[in-house]
Design an enzyme around this catalytic site. Sequence first.
Site, mmCIF file in Angstrom:
data_model
loop_
_atom_site.group_PDB
_atom_site.id
_atom_site.type_symbol
_atom_site.label_atom_id
_atom_site.label_comp_id
_atom_site.label_asym_id
_atom_site.label_seq_id
_atom_site.Cartn_x
_atom_site.Cartn_y
_atom_site.Cartn_z
ATOM 1 N N VAL B 76 0.821 -1.223 0.000
ATOM 2 C CA VAL B 76 0.000 0.000 0.000
ATOM 3 C C VAL B 76 0.849 1.265 0.000
ATOM 4 C CG1 VAL B 76 -2.181 -0.846 0.895
ATOM 5 C CG2 VAL B 76 -0.314 -0.364 2.478
ATOM 6 N N ALA B 166 -2.630 4.745 17.752
ATOM 7 C CA ALA B 166 -2.279 6.062 17.221
ATOM 8 C C ALA B 166 -2.502 6.105 15.715
ATOM 9 C CB ALA B 166 -0.827 6.396 17.540
ATOM 10 N N ASP B 502 -39.000 42.206 59.163
ATOM 11 C CA ASP B 502 -37.554 41.994 59.197
ATOM 12 C C ASP B 502 -37.209 41.250 60.467
ATOM 13 O OD1 ASP B 502 -34.843 42.074 59.319
ATOM 14 O OD2 ASP B 502 -34.657 44.180 58.728
ATOM 15 N N HIS B 507 -31.571 42.568 65.633
ATOM 16 C CA HIS B 507 -32.356 43.649 66.198
ATOM 17 C C HIS B 507 -33.073 43.247 67.484
ATOM 18 C CE1 HIS B 507 -31.458 45.642 62.494
ATOM 19 N NE2 HIS B 507 -32.040 44.692 61.806
ATOM 20 N N ILE B 522 -29.569 46.523 67.845
ATOM 21 C CA ILE B 522 -29.773 47.839 67.261
ATOM 22 C C ILE B 522 -31.141 47.914 66.609
ATOM 23 C CG2 ILE B 522 -27.352 48.340 66.867
ATOM 24 C CD1 ILE B 522 -27.779 47.481 63.934
ATOM 25 N N GLY B 525 -32.419 49.912 60.531
ATOM 26 C CA GLY B 525 -32.163 51.164 59.807
ATOM 27 C C GLY B 525 -33.408 51.633 59.091
#
Lengths: 393, 985
Positions: B76, B166, B502, B507, B522, B525
């Site tokens: 071949v 391969a 909330d 808080h 606290i 806000g």
Amino acid sequence: MGRKVNVLGVGMVKFQKPGASDGYEVMAKGAITDALKDAGIDFTKVEQAYAGYVFGDSTCGQRAVYSVGTTGIPVINVNNNCSTGSTALFLARQAIEGGLAECVLAVGFEQMQKGALASTWNDRTNPLDKHVDVMNAEQGVNQAPFAAQMFGGAAREYRWKYGTKKETFAKISEKARKHAAKNPFALFREVLSVEQIMASDEVFDPLTRFQCCPPTCGAAAAILCSDEFAKKHGLKPAVNIAGQVMTTDFASSFDGHSMTKMIGYDMAKSAADQLYEKTGTGPKDVQVVELHDCFTANELLTYEAIGLCPEGGAEKFIWDDDNTYGGKFVVNPSGGLLSKGHPLGATGLAQCTELVWHLRGTAGERQVPNAKVALQHNLGLGGACVMTMYKKN
Amino acid sequence: MGSELRFDGKVVVITGAGAGLGRSHALFFGKRGAQVVVNDLGGSATGGGKSSAAADKVVEEIKAAGGKAVANYDSVEDGDKIVKTAIDSFGRLDVLINNAGILRDVSFQKMTKEDWDLIFRVHVNGAFRCSHAAWPIMREQGYGRIIFTTSAAGIYGNFGQANYSAAKLALVGLSNTLAVEGEKKNVLVNAIAPIAASRLTETVLPKDMLENLKPEYVTPLVAWLAHDSCKENGGLYEVGGGYFGKLRWERTEGKLFKLGREISPEAVRGAWDDVTNWKKATHPGNITESLSTVMSNLSTKSKGGNEFIDVDQALGYELPELESSYDERDLALYALGVGAGKTPGDVKDLHLVYERNGDGFYSLPTYGVVPALNAIFKMAAEGQTAPGLNYGLDRILHGEQYLEVMRPLPPKATLKHKARISEISDKGKHAVVVTHLDSYDAETGELLVKNDVSMVVKGAGGWGGERGAANEAPPAPERAPDAVITEKTSESQALLYRLSGDWNPLHVDPEFATMFGFEKPILHGLCTFGYAGRAVVTAFAKGDPRTFKSIKVRFADSVFPGETLKIEMWKETDLKILLRASVVERNKVVLSNGVVEFYPEIPKPRAKEAPKAAAAAAAPAGLTTSAAFEGIGAYVSAHPELTKEVGVVYQFKIKKPDSAWIVDLKAGVVKAGTVEKAECTLELSDSDWLDMVTGKADPMKLFQGGKLKISGNVMASQKLGFLKKIERPASSALSPTLSPAGERETVAISAAMTFEGIGAYVAKTPDLVKQVNMVYQFKLSSPDSAWVLDLKAGAVKAGTVEKADCTLALSNSDWLDMVSGKADPMKLFQGGKLKITGNVMASQKLDFLKKIDKSSMPTASASAAAAPAASASAPDSAEVIAPKVFKALQERLAKNPGLAKEVDAVIAFKVKDAGFEFTAELKGGSPSVKPGFDAKAGTRITLTDEALAALAKGESAQSLFQHGQLRVDGELAPAHRLGFLKQLV
């Protein structure tokens, strides 16, 4: 007028669908060979040949004839649209009748394409332009195949006048199929009912697909000879051409404001009238007819044009079965153009072949009993109409 | 089904055909009529020796079975000699089967150079030499089939076959490229990975397996692939033991990092799940598809980010819609939470806390922040946050808040909230992420509240991103405030406020508070925010909150419940108040840069709004593809520099309806049609094209979605960016306008566009010229124009020709109607509006015009895509007349029952295009005109609405009948007596 013309031999090949046949020259050879055999002569005796075909390059006639023999005789190529075959026959008959030849071949062949007829040359005046103008004016121009529009339009005109049922037209195809079932040379041999025919695709109202003849490939031939020739060669032709007339369009085709006239009604009527006068024989003496049933509409109209029934009487004629076995005439025993097929060049000569068989009594299953006088009508738009009467010798 | 696959007249070369697979193939092709070249070196399975015996034996076998074959003994590696044998023996070569191969199995460690080289020489070089020799022959004749024999060893890897695997996979690469190169010339190439018993598998597979793995089970696939009716190309198949299967590549969607920022190995590692996620995978089939993902990424830059914030992912992200409801109770509770109603007997705050207050019950506008934020909290709790935000609650501080109400909030409502991340800014040390929320009334769709929640993400900045807009809200002025309100919050204020939604333990829970660095819980806000809003309303709106429009504050410091708030306000204008809030006890500013705006008067509720979802801009009504290209053409002419910048010829192939366009940026011209050599060809559907051109669809997305195919120089398609710069063609600019009166204002350009459309169709339908072969001259009038439809040369152009086969003359508007399907050419013809001269029959061949999709042609009347609303103003030019005739006939019969005697028939009418049917029983003692089609009627007429109208006008039924517009089934005679329809309408 002139000498008596005999039909010495006839032959035809089985008709085929486009693309399924041998080449035109092979088909023509087949038909010519069969006609020669039937005539009992060989080709060297033929003095002239008239070869009819519509589609093909120049000198196809020679090519067809050469496949049988190259004897250097005059070969004339002939076309007259759908009446090409009879026109070849007309010329052959003329040659003998006029004393110019003793034995002449008329052959017709056609190798067609699929689809409806269409023009080939688009760079020059179409020969049917005047006919189309009439159609334009009467009903407009449509997308349907133009031949179907023309004959279908004539059908509409007739229907409007006489109130003909659509089934009446379809019945003509039913008859054609019934006849073709017995004809091994025919293309469509399957029997169909009126309902089936009505149910097929509409091509141009009232014409449905099975009411239109198909494009076909085929060939047919006839050998004509004088009495002298027959005597000289010890032959006994059974049939002669009692008379033959050709007409072309009259002014009425174009100024008659009528679809019926445009498609050749007056051509046919005039040819028939002249033929009956010439031969002294009228329709009532005729038993078998091959006429130009390109569309059922034309067969119906032709019945009246050539006097098989009175004007306006076609519907009754048809439903009374006077156009088939057991009735007044057998029209198109071969199956006609509708079922046998319509190879343009060959048709006229195939009609001749069929009628000769009946007059000889060799039409087999299709044989019309007591056939003594046969009538042929072959029509081509453009146009020409050839009518021929055959009688037994 | 179907016929046998035969190879009569075909020459087939099979390498390595002395045994095994090759022999099986050779015998088969020989049986099926092929002329076979049986090539075999005759060496051993490991490549040694040579002999002619192997090939000769197979040739004998083929001949014995009645076939034709010759032997070839070349290696071949001398493929040209093998091909020469085929040409010398049989004069042609149609099929090449690269099958020859040997084995040199050994573990990689022990593999010698010779083991490697020999395998490559036989399998790879050999197949190369043979294919290379066959190639020009196959290409020249416009036909060829090549099959490579690869192996599962190559596809998957197999121990001990490093060299073999391969080499075998090298053949797949060769096969793939030859398939691409050979496609146009009908040289089709495929690779098969067979599993069968042969010398090569003798030593590898167990005996009983080998018995069932006949080479004959592989040959059928080879035969099919080699047959001329098989159009497979570039395929890879596994076959053997009855199995037949096809392989393709699968690739994950993977991870797409935006470019412009560092991509670290850690980021790659972090994205590994995406990289390896097979649940989202595609199957690129060619190099173009493969590259598209990468290339589409090249043009978009990253907006930046870091481990906390991925701006590309988060910015613009729309959170799923949420719904919530509130009622009077919520409003009252909130009001109490922000300090209203401190003194119960005080009527001052009754309107905020008492739902049945005689003077009215109003919501505090600042309530508007509550449902929105609650929605976000809910989503966060369910884990629904924007992607690309990777930080915890510990990092975030509520930085700023902006709220705007469109009108006073109703006492109760169900709201739909749509939130999106609207801004991400890099402030250097910190980052700021702003979430914008729109809250709509769920029932009416009315927008009620807008919120911008701005969060500071501590330490998340520094990616070098945009800083964002500077704070517009002005600081408090120097001068003394115009109003000051001082209010003491209660120690339990937070406990009350948090009931509005909330629930943050910060808080309320002392331990939690200390964890976050606060000495004690606290106040929210937003509670202080609410206090501030109330204060401004009290000071400047006399306590009536209904004209309140918006408030913006920055949260400067925290407030402890129980502390006293001092709210200072400055009146900038009647409608704008600046504010600052501080805590008295510690003298600290808690809210800064505050702004409140008012409406001049109380806004009314809006009428039901159209759903926002329909906001997507529709393509301009009536924009057609040809108009779009015209627009591009105009742009290209106006920008000659484009040819220098771009210099590429683009071919656009538009589908459904089909059209082709050339954007030639070498010559600077845009036109309909195709070119032989376009650098870059783009294929997409007409609707996608229009979307692309109007900006609705992104070309890159179309490309990735496989809706836009680009072939040729794909990179050149990048240069089409200039298309974005072209102002969207306005529908009015290029399509004819329709004035409300329904008159058509036609412009010569419309006829041009129709002929362009026809030209495009003609260009892409080469058969048309063969079928028609006529030259048509169109002469349009008012306005006048002339066009040549040359179906000999296959071209459409403006102007006249000397010799046209058929000339058609009609008005411009009739032409446009004809082309858009509104008018029937036959009717125009009969009506004398269309004149045909020359070869009238040639006009029949124009029926192909019907096949051109009307929607690709602009219309003279209302633009094709006009919304129903638009067409409602344009009266349809043809009103259906059938129902009117029916009614009028009934009336006539009622007035004149003698009609039945005159007509003496039952006639059923079917007016097809009007969808209307009626039966006139004009016979006997009780005549009637009824709706419906009586199938048993003696006379059955089918006609068009127009024909019926003609009859009513008094036109001849015979003419209509002859023209095929009036069809009669059953008794025809009554059709002569349709005079009863005259003058009905």
